[in-house]
Design a protein around this motif. Structure first.
Motif, PDB file in Angstrom:
ATOM      1  N   ALA A   1      27.805 -45.277 -42.371  1.00 21.56           N
ATOM      2  CA  ALA A   1      28.038 -43.837 -42.287  1.00 21.56           C
ATOM      3  C   ALA A   1      29.352 -43.538 -41.583  1.00 21.56           C
ATOM      4  CB  ALA A   1      26.881 -43.174 -41.547  1.00 21.56           C
ATOM      5  N   GLY A   2      29.632 -44.284 -40.545  1.00 19.19           N
ATOM      6  CA  GLY A   2      30.810 -43.967 -39.733  1.00 19.19           C
ATOM      7  C   GLY A   2      32.075 -44.597 -40.250  1.00 19.19           C
ATOM      8  N   ARG A   3      32.046 -45.903 -40.476  1.00 21.10           N
ATOM      9  CA  ARG A   3      33.289 -46.618 -40.768  1.00 21.10           C
ATOM     10  C   ARG A   3      33.594 -46.662 -42.253  1.00 21.10           C
ATOM     11  NH1 ARG A   3      37.181 -48.334 -40.058  1.00 21.10           N
ATOM     12  NH2 ARG A   3      37.564 -50.374 -39.139  1.00 21.10           N
ATOM     13  N   VAL A   4      32.560 -46.490 -43.090  1.00 20.53           N
ATOM     14  CA  VAL A   4      32.822 -46.549 -44.526  1.00 20.53           C
ATOM     15  C   VAL A   4      32.900 -45.151 -45.111  1.00 20.53           C
ATOM     16  CG1 VAL A   4      32.042 -47.435 -46.750  1.00 20.53           C
ATOM     17  CG2 VAL A   4      31.704 -48.798 -44.670  1.00 20.53           C
ATOM     18  N   LYS A   5      31.889 -44.318 -44.783  1.00 21.23           N
ATOM     19  CA  LYS A   5      31.888 -42.955 -45.342  1.00 21.23           C
ATOM     20  C   LYS A   5      32.563 -41.949 -44.421  1.00 21.23           C
ATOM     21  CE  LYS A   5      27.496 -43.791 -47.703  1.00 21.23           C
ATOM     22  NZ  LYS A   5      26.061 -43.655 -47.451  1.00 21.23           N
ATOM     23  N   PHE A   6      32.937 -42.370 -43.232  1.00 21.63           N
ATOM     24  CA  PHE A   6      33.628 -41.530 -42.253  1.00 21.63           C
ATOM     25  C   PHE A   6      32.884 -40.249 -41.931  1.00 21.63           C
ATOM     26  CE2 PHE A   6      37.015 -44.305 -43.668  1.00 21.63           C
ATOM     27  CZ  PHE A   6      37.486 -44.726 -42.442  1.00 21.63           C
ATOM     28  N   ASN A   7      31.571 -40.319 -41.904  1.00 22.70           N
ATOM     29  CA  ASN A   7      30.798 -39.162 -41.475  1.00 22.70           C
ATOM     30  C   ASN A   7      30.356 -39.396 -40.033  1.00 22.70           C
ATOM     31  OD1 ASN A   7      29.105 -37.023 -41.099  1.00 22.70           O
ATOM     32  ND2 ASN A   7      28.302 -37.109 -43.193  1.00 22.70           N
ATOM     33  N   TYR A   8      31.224 -39.038 -39.082  1.00 23.28           N
ATOM     34  CA  TYR A   8      30.994 -39.364 -37.689  1.00 23.28           C
ATOM     35  C   TYR A   8      29.743 -38.706 -37.133  1.00 23.28           C
ATOM     36  CZ  TYR A   8      35.459 -41.726 -37.028  1.00 23.28           C
ATOM     37  OH  TYR A   8      36.500 -42.605 -37.087  1.00 23.28           O
ATOM     38  N   GLY A   9      29.519 -37.467 -37.505  1.00 17.60           N
ATOM     39  CA  GLY A   9      28.356 -36.741 -36.985  1.00 17.60           C
ATOM     40  C   GLY A   9      27.072 -37.460 -37.334  1.00 17.60           C
ATOM     41  N   PHE A  10      26.934 -37.835 -38.593  1.00 15.11           N
ATOM     42  CA  PHE A  10      25.747 -38.570 -39.036  1.00 15.11           C
ATOM     43  C   PHE A  10      25.624 -39.886 -38.271  1.00 15.11           C
ATOM     44  CE2 PHE A  10      24.654 -36.924 -43.545  1.00 15.11           C
ATOM     45  CZ  PHE A  10      24.642 -35.630 -43.052  1.00 15.11           C
ATOM     46  N   ALA A  11      26.747 -40.580 -38.209  1.00 22.28           N
ATOM     47  CA  ALA A  11      26.718 -41.910 -37.581  1.00 22.28           C
ATOM     48  C   ALA A  11      26.263 -41.811 -36.137  1.00 22.28           C
ATOM     49  CB  ALA A  11      28.093 -42.552 -37.657  1.00 22.28           C
ATOM     50  N   MET A  12      26.769 -40.804 -35.436  1.00 24.38           N
ATOM     51  CA  MET A  12      26.410 -40.705 -34.019  1.00 24.38           C
ATOM     52  C   MET A  12      24.966 -40.257 -33.843  1.00 24.38           C
ATOM     53  SD  MET A  12      29.814 -39.699 -31.945  1.00 24.38           S
ATOM     54  CE  MET A  12      30.627 -38.628 -33.079  1.00 24.38           C
ATOM     55  N   ALA A  13      24.504 -39.389 -34.733  1.00 22.82           N
ATOM     56  CA  ALA A  13      23.085 -39.017 -34.676  1.00 22.82           C
ATOM     57  C   ALA A  13      22.227 -40.268 -34.896  1.00 22.82           C
ATOM     58  CB  ALA A  13      22.775 -37.957 -35.720  1.00 22.82           C
ATOM     59  N   GLY A  14      22.643 -41.081 -35.866  1.00 24.03           N
ATOM     60  CA  GLY A  14      21.920 -42.333 -36.126  1.00 24.03           C
ATOM     61  C   GLY A  14      21.962 -43.247 -34.916  1.00 24.03           C
ATOM     62  N   ALA A  15      23.127 -43.283 -34.257  1.00 19.99           N
ATOM     63  CA  ALA A  15      23.273 -44.135 -33.072  1.00 19.99           C
ATOM     64  C   ALA A  15      22.341 -43.681 -31.962  1.00 19.99           C
ATOM     65  CB  ALA A  15      24.718 -44.119 -32.589  1.00 19.99           C
ATOM     66  N   VAL A  16      22.217 -42.355 -31.808  1.00 19.36           N
ATOM     67  CA  VAL A  16      21.307 -41.845 -30.777  1.00 19.36           C
ATOM     68  C   VAL A  16      19.880 -42.271 -31.102  1.00 19.36           C
ATOM     69  CG1 VAL A  16      20.318 -39.749 -29.769  1.00 19.36           C
ATOM     70  CG2 VAL A  16      22.776 -39.910 -30.132  1.00 19.36           C
ATOM     71  N   VAL A  17      19.507 -42.152 -32.380  1.00 23.96           N
ATOM     72  CA  VAL A  17      18.156 -42.571 -32.773  1.00 23.96           C
ATOM     73  C   VAL A  17      17.953 -44.055 -32.481  1.00 23.96           C
ATOM     74  CG1 VAL A  17      16.586 -42.870 -34.723  1.00 23.96           C
ATOM     75  CG2 VAL A  17      17.920 -40.773 -34.516  1.00 23.96           C
ATOM     76  N   LEU A  18      18.946 -44.867 -32.819  1.00 26.53           N
ATOM     77  CA  LEU A  18      18.836 -46.311 -32.550  1.00 26.53           C
ATOM     78  C   LEU A  18      18.674 -46.574 -31.053  1.00 26.53           C
ATOM     79  CD1 LEU A  18      19.056 -49.305 -33.355  1.00 26.53           C
ATOM     80  CD2 LEU A  18      21.529 -49.094 -33.222  1.00 26.53           C
ATOM     81  N   THR A  19      19.479 -45.877 -30.257  1.00 26.75           N
ATOM     82  CA  THR A  19      19.393 -46.059 -28.807  1.00 26.75           C
ATOM     83  C   THR A  19      18.010 -45.681 -28.294  1.00 26.75           C
ATOM     84  OG1 THR A  19      21.707 -45.440 -28.730  1.00 26.75           O
ATOM     85  CG2 THR A  19      20.553 -45.558 -26.631  1.00 26.75           C
ATOM     86  N   ILE A  20      17.487 -44.565 -28.820  1.00 26.67           N
ATOM     87  CA  ILE A  20      16.158 -44.137 -28.368  1.00 26.67           C
ATOM     88  C   ILE A  20      15.111 -45.194 -28.723  1.00 26.67           C
ATOM     89  CG2 ILE A  20      14.321 -42.439 -28.753  1.00 26.67           C
ATOM     90  CD1 ILE A  20      16.567 -40.336 -29.014  1.00 26.67           C
ATOM     91  N   ILE A  21      15.180 -45.669 -29.961  1.00 28.89           N
ATOM     92  CA  ILE A  21      14.189 -46.672 -30.383  1.00 28.89           C
ATOM     93  C   ILE A  21      14.282 -47.906 -29.479  1.00 28.89           C
ATOM     94  CG2 ILE A  21      13.546 -48.282 -32.223  1.00 28.89           C
ATOM     95  CD1 ILE A  21      14.330 -46.175 -34.219  1.00 28.89           C
ATOM     96  N   ILE A  22      15.502 -48.376 -29.248  1.00 27.59           N
ATOM     97  CA  ILE A  22      15.660 -49.565 -28.405  1.00 27.59           C
ATOM     98  C   ILE A  22      15.144 -49.299 -27.001  1.00 27.59           C
ATOM     99  CG2 ILE A  22      17.373 -51.036 -27.261  1.00 27.59           C
ATOM    100  CD1 ILE A  22      18.910 -51.128 -29.781  1.00 27.59           C
ATOM    101  N   SER A  23      15.458 -48.103 -26.461  1.00 27.29           N
ATOM    102  CA  SER A  23      15.004 -47.787 -25.102  1.00 27.29           C
ATOM    103  C   SER A  23      13.482 -47.802 -25.032  1.00 27.29           C
ATOM    104  CB  SER A  23      15.509 -46.419 -24.663  1.00 27.29           C
ATOM    105  OG  SER A  23      16.852 -46.280 -24.963  1.00 27.29           O
ATOM    106  N   VAL A  24      12.863 -47.178 -26.024  1.00 26.87           N
ATOM    107  CA  VAL A  24      11.398 -47.115 -26.006  1.00 26.87           C
ATOM    108  C   VAL A  24      10.817 -48.523 -26.024  1.00 26.87           C
ATOM    109  CG1 VAL A  24       9.369 -46.476 -27.361  1.00 26.87           C
ATOM    110  CG2 VAL A  24      11.211 -44.823 -27.018  1.00 26.87           C
ATOM    111  N   PHE A  25      11.310 -49.334 -26.954  1.00 29.40           N
ATOM    112  CA  PHE A  25      10.761 -50.694 -27.040  1.00 29.40           C
ATOM    113  C   PHE A  25      11.059 -51.502 -25.783  1.00 29.40           C
ATOM    114  CE2 PHE A  25      10.292 -50.031 -31.650  1.00 29.40           C
ATOM    115  CZ  PHE A  25       9.018 -50.528 -31.788  1.00 29.40           C
ATOM    116  N   THR A  26      12.254 -51.325 -25.250  1.00 32.05           N
ATOM    117  CA  THR A  26      12.603 -52.051 -24.023  1.00 32.05           C
ATOM    118  C   THR A  26      11.684 -51.642 -22.887  1.00 32.05           C
ATOM    119  OG1 THR A  26      14.885 -51.953 -24.740  1.00 32.05           O
ATOM    120  CG2 THR A  26      14.506 -52.665 -22.490  1.00 32.05           C
ATOM    121  N   PHE A  27      11.478 -50.334 -22.782  1.00 33.42           N
ATOM    122  CA  PHE A  27      10.640 -49.811 -21.710  1.00 33.42           C
ATOM    123  C   PHE A  27       9.224 -50.378 -21.815  1.00 33.42           C
ATOM    124  CE2 PHE A  27       7.794 -46.503 -20.022  1.00 33.42           C
ATOM    125  CZ  PHE A  27       8.258 -46.482 -18.723  1.00 33.42           C
ATOM    126  N   VAL A  28       8.673 -50.282 -23.014  1.00 30.61           N
ATOM    127  CA  VAL A  28       7.314 -50.796 -23.220  1.00 30.61           C
ATOM    128  C   VAL A  28       7.265 -52.287 -22.910  1.00 30.61           C
ATOM    129  CG1 VAL A  28       5.551 -51.255 -24.964  1.00 30.61           C
ATOM    130  CG2 VAL A  28       6.702 -49.042 -24.904  1.00 30.61           C
TER     131      VAL A  28
END
Lengths: 312, 367, 377
Positions: free
Chosen positions: C339-366
């Motif tokens: 999304a970010g580096r190929v399609k250059f849609n930064y907004g989408f990419a960063m929203a996706g990154a936030v989702v990824l971070t949240i998922i990782i945080s949740v799993f890490t926490f658990v």
């Protein structure tokens, strides 16, 4: 006095058994030994077979790289090549410009390997021995940085890079390696292993912080340094993601990224023999190190990963 | 040359001088590793800090060295207040328990390191290195690494390193405890000789009271962060001012017998006279008891005897041992009896001693 | 001998005189006086030179030695002065801050700022040309990727499947293999070395290798055809692509985890086993009652790390399937890159990154909660 209280139970589980039928027993032992011997041999053969499951593909890759294109496309699992085509390598080296990428890979690795210590070691020293405001916060942030995947921060970092003109520069490429938490962790652990008295006696000897760091601590953790060098060489030589996303032109791209280019041909199938030759060139330095120092490499890689345990 | 003086020094771990706000509260609540210590270590003395492990003696030494921050108080060397000086700037040298040599440097480099840091010119460094190595008798070893030296030699290198700095005072933190028994006694005499030769102050930490008695000329007994008594070895041995010192010094320590709520009395195992039967001597107490166990010390025997419900040690200079569970009779002379009050402090008042002695004697008569 | 000492004395006298004059010059007020003193110094210097010339060879040597010593002393004095200055500075300023500059810079530039930028940026429709013209859109980016982007939700599911699949497969294989391989014979060591080989090879080379092996005509299918099975086109089939990539990453890292577990096994002190032997335990009981409990801390920790790390697998996907076919092997890391580096849609990419971070945080926490509980017991 103790004699009166001697423990006694109904069964006597731990006394030596009376070997009444000694001959029969010995015969059984003999049979057991033979069966065990056969099993041992079988076990060894199985061990080698499993090992080959992990090594065979690489050997096969070597054989592929020496085949003519037509033979290569047959994906024959055999390993022997009747007429080795050494010119595949020459072709890859020249026409596919592997020489250029090898140069870049070497440059990248050497830059990281030499420059990283200027930043990692002071940080590790600071974390290991010094007290200052914000230490815990900085530590937590560094820890978080290790958790936060590079995939997530890719876009912001790329954005900063492009604004600062760091995309497609050597500086930008090596920058994150200079702050690697892995290295800080590893050296911090090593520094903390140094007996407190040695550092205190250096302090009594009027040594300043940098003297302690440079003249006492670094020489004392030399083995760790070698381990770290080995691990970072392997990981940087193999680095793919960072180089791919932070470069746009071919001028700075390293060998792993270049191999990706060989795979992506406009139409038809890639020239597998050439791709394999290129891949062999990429693998060669690490495999050579591994063949000659497999024990050290294994220790370095596995020991290095235990960094997490140190903090626990 | 200067005296070392500690004034009202307090150490609480985890609290430093810098956080002044919380200090007052913490001073009341925290566990004090060193509690309000004021001492003076005279120039040229061989001062021994002795006490059981965890009594704060090493902490005290490290505070003098500057390796441990003090929570409150002042440390002076001569007229200079060194409380906030760096360890290297106090004119002291320290010898550590595990030698703390730099393992990657040769003996020579180990000694040179501190001198180079002190910016001493090269020709002088050379002199100092060879001189100090000569004193400890290790001239031939100067190019060896510590790993190739024996424990005793390493200790000597550590000493040479300290000597080369010509400090006002040597601080030693249990320097002999890693050596085996024979080497330890050898080094003990060598240290005493070294002290005489260098004529500088030695501050020596040990938990071993024998080491303290044999080496020092000024002994400081500590317990639980408090100085219990300071004095010469014979003073400490013959005139303990509290139960702790009495029990701690001597091998074994003094027998302490509680006689009532008010007093307890003590006598040294050596200060008894063995007799066959009661001769009703003046100013002495006759004790008739049985042996519970004994230790053979070669030329003397140490008996653990039943002492009216508790036990006591007595020592007999003899080559033949008595048997366990046999009777043993001895007398304790009045002048060998020490009296302590209910707070375990020594009683010096003659009348009170008289009272305590009579009560003690009465106790024995009853049985 | 006395001669030589005299040389030193004379040399030092000269030098002392010169140094003294130099000090006086600094204090001198009038220009005239300065000139006068300067000439006096040069006079002294020539005098010294003359004296030097008058010496014989032995004396010259001594002269040089004295000169060396004097220079050395001077150098040391200079250094001492610098040390004092330094000590003064560091009394005010904690030297730790200097040591921490690089680490702090790294933390700010690669962790704190990106994290902030990511969270804020995910709320904007990012304008690439001039960042200040980006328009605030609230949760529009999130809405879009969850509802319109067909591949995004698939990527989340795939990421989690991928992580579970690799970790479970890896755990089963490596624990069994490690207990089998953990022995110090030459053959065992050789086998360990061979099993470890793929780990140090680059992901690129391993991926290329397995692209060939998993080709419809490749070695895997050739072997299957011996047993009469018609293998699929592993990487180009929607139902097998994700698992094929997962299998390759597992194959690559087996050796690494085997060695880690072996290290853990060998850290168990031998007397434990000896005691068990004396207590007449059979080998299965030993494994169940001694090896597994003593090893469990290592195991749990190592595999939690692996689980979290498998959210980040990028290279294998990029090289082998590029998320295809039809998003069947799309994982979050690759989706963000795309999304970010190929399609250059930064907004989408960063929203996706936030989702990824949240998922990782949740799993890490658990995982950490789980891990801490385990280690407390």
């Amino acid at each position: 006095m103790l004699d009166e209280k001697k423990l006694s139970f109904a069964t006597d589980a731990y006394s030596a058994k009376h070997l009444e039928e000694k001959n029969k027993y010995l015969f059984l032992v003999k049979i057991k030994k033979r069966v065990k011997y056969v099993l041992k041999i079988l076990n060894y053969l199985l061990l080698i077979a499993v090992g080959l499951f992990f090594v065979y593909p690489f050997v096969w890759m070597a054989s592929m790289s020496l085949r003519p294109l037509i033979d290569a496309l047959s994906f024959d699992p055999g390993l022997i090549v009747k007429h080795p085509q050494w010119q595949n390598y020459v072709y890859a080296w020249r026409q596919a410009q592997i020489v250029h990428y090898v140069g870049n890979s070497i440059k990248y690795s050497v830059l990281v390997l030499t420059l990283q210590y200027f930043t990692i070691i002071p940080a590790a020293y600071g974390f290991a021995t010094m007290e200052f405001k914000g230490k815990k916060f900085l530590w937590a942030t560094k820890y978080l940085g290790m958790m936060l995947p590079a995939e997530a921060t890719l876009i912001p970092v790329y954005f900063f890079y492009s604004k600062m003109g760091l995309v497609d520069t050597w500086g930008g490429l090596i920058l994150p390696s200079l702050f690697s938490m892995f290295g800080i962790y590893m050296f911090m652990g090593a520094f903390k292993q140094i007996p407190k008295e040695v550092i205190e006696s250096a302090k009594m000897d009027k040594a300043k912080n940098r003297t302690i760091m440079l003249k006492i601590m670094i020489p004392m953790v030399a083995p760790v340094m070698i381990t770290h060098l080995l691990v970072t060489f392997i990981s940087n030589w193999n680095e793919y993601y960072w180089v791919l996303v932070m470069t746009n032109s071919e001028s700075l791209r390293t060998l792993p990224v270049a191999l990706r280019g060989l795979l992506q041909v406009e139409d038809g199938v890639p020239e597998w023999n050439i791709v394999m030759a290129g891949t062999m060139i990429q693998l060669a330095p690490i495999m050579l190190v591994y063949i000659f120092a497999s024990k050290q490499v294994k220790m370095a890689m596995v020991g290095g990963s235990n960094k997490n345990k140190i903090s626990k | 040359m200067a005296d070392i003086e500690l004034i009202n020094v307090i150490k609480i771990y985890g609290i430093s001088l810098k956080k002044k706000k919380k200090l007052n509260k913490d001073l009341l609540e925290g566990k004090k590793a060193v509690n309000n210590v004021s001492i003076k270590i005279p120039t040229g003395s061989f001062t021994i800090l002795v006490g059981p492990s965890g009594c704060g003696k090493t902490t005290l030494l490290r505070m003098i060295a500057g390796l441990e921050e003090i929570t409150s108080g002042t440390i002076k060397i001569g007229d200079i207040d060194v409380t906030n000086l760096e360890p290297g700037d106090r004119g002291l040298a320290m010898v550590f328990q595990n030698y703390a040599l730099y393992p990657h440097m040769t003996v020579k480099e180990n000694i040179e390191f501190g001198l180079l840091n002190a910016r001493i010119p090269k020709f002088e460094i050379k002199e100092r290195v060879s001189e100090s190595l000569k004193i400890v008798g290790l001239e031939e070893y100067q190019d060896r690494k510590p790993a190739n030296l024996s424990g005793g030699q390493r200790q000597r290198v550590a000493l040479a390193r300290a000597i080369s700095k010509t400090p006002q005072c040597f601080l030693m933190d249990e320097p002999l405890s890693n050596l085996d028994a024979k080497l330890r006694s050898e080094m003990r005499t060598e240290l005493i000789q070294l002290h005489q030769r260098l004529a500088s102050t030695f501050v020596y930490v040990t938990h071993d009271q024998i080491e303290a008695m044999t080496m020092g000329d000024n002994i400081i007994v500590m317990n639980e962060g408090i100085i219990k008594q300071q004095g010469s070895p014979s003073e400490i041995h013959n005139n303990p001012n509290c139960v702790f010192v009495a029990k701690f010094i001597g091998d074994p320590g003094m027998n302490i017998i509680r006689i009532d709520e008010e007093y307890s009395i003590g006598f040294r195992p050596r200060d008894v006279e063995f007799v066959e039967e009661n001769e009703n001597e003046e100013n002495a107490i006759f004790v008739e008891t049985t042996i519970l166990s004994f230790e053979n010390h070669g030329s003397e025997f140490l008996y653990l005897v039943d002492f009216k419900g508790t036990t006591a040690f007595v020592k007999e200079l003899s080559k033949n041992s008595r048997k366990v569970n046999t009777k043993i009779n001895f007398i304790i002379k009045k002048e060998n009896i020490y009296v302590f009050d209910s707070c375990d402090n020594r009683v010096y008042d003659q009348n009170e001693i008289e009272v305590a002695y009579d009560r003690f004697k009465a106790c024995w008569k009853e049985i | 001998m006395t001669d030589l000492k005299l040389v030193g004395k004379k040399y030092n006298e000269f030098c002392d005189a010169i140094d003294e004059l130099k000090l006086v010059i600094k204090k001198a007020k009038s220009q005239d006086e300065k000139e006068r003193l300067k000439t006096r110094i040069s006079e002294l210097k020539t005098e010294l030179n003359d004296y030097k010339k008058s010496l014989n060879s032995e004396e010259i040597e001594a002269y040089r030695d004295y000169q060396k010593i004097r220079l050395d002393i001077k150098r040391c004095e200079r250094l001492k002065k610098m040390d004092k200055l330094e000590a003064k500075i560091f009394k005010k300023l904690n030297p730790a801050y200097i040591y921490m500059i690089p680490a702090a810079f790294g933390a700010i530039f690669f962790t704190i700022l990106p994290a902030i930028f990511m969270i804020i940026g995910s709320l904007f429709k990012v304008d690439l040309v001039s960042i200040w013209d980006s328009s605030f859109k609230g949760f529009w980016n999130y809405e879009m990727i969850f509802t319109r982007d067909t591949e995004f939700v698939k990527a989340i599911v795939n990421t989690i499947i991928f992580a579970f699949f690799t970790v479970i497969l890896l755990m089963v294989i490596t624990v069994l293999m490690a207990t089998w391989l953990s022995k110090n014979t030459k053959i065992h060591n050789l086998s360990q070395t061979m099993v470890f080989t793929p780990h140090i090879a680059s992901m690129v080379s391993v991926s290329i290798l397995w692209i060939l092996m998993l080709d419809p005509k490749g070695i895997i299918n050739q072997i299957l055809s011996i047993f009469g099975i018609q293998g699929p086109n592993w990487l180009m089939n929607t139902s097998t692509s994700l698992f094929s990539v997962a299998f390759v990453t597992v194959w690559k890292s087996i050796g690494y985890y085997v060695l880690i577990i072996i290290a853990g096994l060998q850290a168990i002190p031998p007397y434990v086993y000896e005691a068990a032997k004396l207590d007449k335990a059979n080998s299965f009981t030993v494994f169940r009652k001694i090896t597994v409990p003593l090893l469990s801390e290592t195991l749990v920790f190592v595999f939690i790390m692996k689980f979290i790390n498998s959210f980040k697998s990028f290279a294998a996907i990029d090289l082998m399937t590029q998320g295809g076919p039809r998003g069947s092997s799309m994982v979050l890391g690759y989706w963000i890159y795309n999304a970010g580096r190929v399609k250059f849609n930064y907004g989408f990419a960063m929203a996706g990154a936030v989702v990824l971070t949240i998922i990782i945080s949740v799993f890490t926490f658990v995982a950490y909660r789980f891990f801490n509980k385990k280690s407390e017991n």
